[in-house]
Write an enzyme that holds these catalytic residues in place. Structure first.
Site: not given
Ligand code: DGL
Length: 290
Positions: A95, A209
């Protein structure tokens, strides 16, 4: 020769070296939702025998709308509980929001190697020929000092355009539940970059993301419709992460055969029901709540 060299009997009757991870020790992959699947896919390609625990903080999704302190607290608390329960050989924070905010905090409190996921500014800068790169991320990611530092270190002489595209997180989640997200969401994300000064010269877009590679095909269609040239490429960090994980676990012991992984959610298990077919495609078949 590594320090740990004394053979230890395993329950199954085999032996491994003291200080080494037992073969069943998993790689723990963590995200706020299903975004980390884009990273898991590459890790599985590199290390097919690796036991996997995938954890999603659905009770905290979306991280991109939260404050830095909220994200850092959640990530450290959640990873602490999971590490105690599963004794992972390595943690991957799959993430960008969590990594750019809390990687240093998590490393300070967990006694286990941690690989983070940060926007792929370096490879995008190496690949661009026009000198104009776009970054799509969450609201929280694109404002981070960590991203400023990556830009200063790796994008000297390049133009980095940033755009927060939080709707893509929900769109990727919807897609994995088998729904059809509204195409306007992808057009808005692309136009958020293309409409900025120099936006027409973009030739690399960083998917900053981990949810976004899951909707790359839809973004490609939107980019074409927005008139961005055929030389446009999307870049994300998942290949580099898989290489780093393989590197850090080089020489460790693994089970003899691949196995299905565990999916943990902080929310109710019933909420995961619509995701089951997609998760099965990633061999995540045991679904449980933390
Ligand atoms: N998957 C997360 C990232 O790589 C973000 C998703 C969220 O906003 O929770 O930033």
């Amino acid at each position: 020769m590594k320090a740990h060299s004394r053979p230890v009997a395993t329950k199954a009757g085999g032996v491994y070296l003291r200080g080494m991870n037992p073969p069943a020790a998993p790689i723990l992959i963590f995200d706020s939702g299903i975004g980390g699947l884009s990273v898991l896919a590459k890790i599985r390609d590199a290390l097919p025998q690796s036991p996997i625990v995938y954890s999603a903080d659905y009770a905290g999704l979306p991280y991109g709308e939260k404050s830095e302190i909220e994200v850092a607290t959640r990530v450290c608390a959640f990873l602490g509980r999971l590490s105690e329960r599963y004794r992972p050989r390595l943690v991957v924070i799959a993430c960008n929001t969590a990594s750019t905010i809390a990687l240093a905090h998590a490393r300070a409190v967990l006694g286990v190697p941690i690989v983070g996921t940060v926007p792929a500014i370096k490879p995008a800068s190496e690949q661009t020929t026009s000198g104009v790169i776009g970054l799509l991320g969450t609201k929280a990611t694109i404002r981070q000092a960590y991203v400023d530092r990556l830009e200063a270190a790796h994008a000297v002489g390049k133009t980095l355009l940033r755009h927060a595209a939080p709707a893509l997180v929900a769109a990727a989640e919807a897609k994995l539940r088998g729904e059809d997200p509204n195409p306007d969401i992808f057009a808005e994300a692309i136009n958020g970059l293309a409409s900025q000064p120099d936006g027409e010269r973009l030739d690399r877009i960083i998917l900053g993301c981990t949810h976004f590679p899951l909707v790359e095909a839809e973004l490609r269609v939107a980019a074409k419709a927005a008139g961005l040239s055929g030389r446009l490429g999307f870049v994300d960090g998942s290949d580099g992460i898989a290489r780093r994980v393989a590197n850090l676990t080089d020489g460790q012991l693994w089970p003899d055969a691949p196995s299905d992984g565990i999916f943990i959610t902080t929310g109710p298990v019933e909420q995961i029901e619509p995701y089951r077919p997609a998760l099965a495609g990633y061999n995540l078949t045991q679904i449980m709540s933390l």
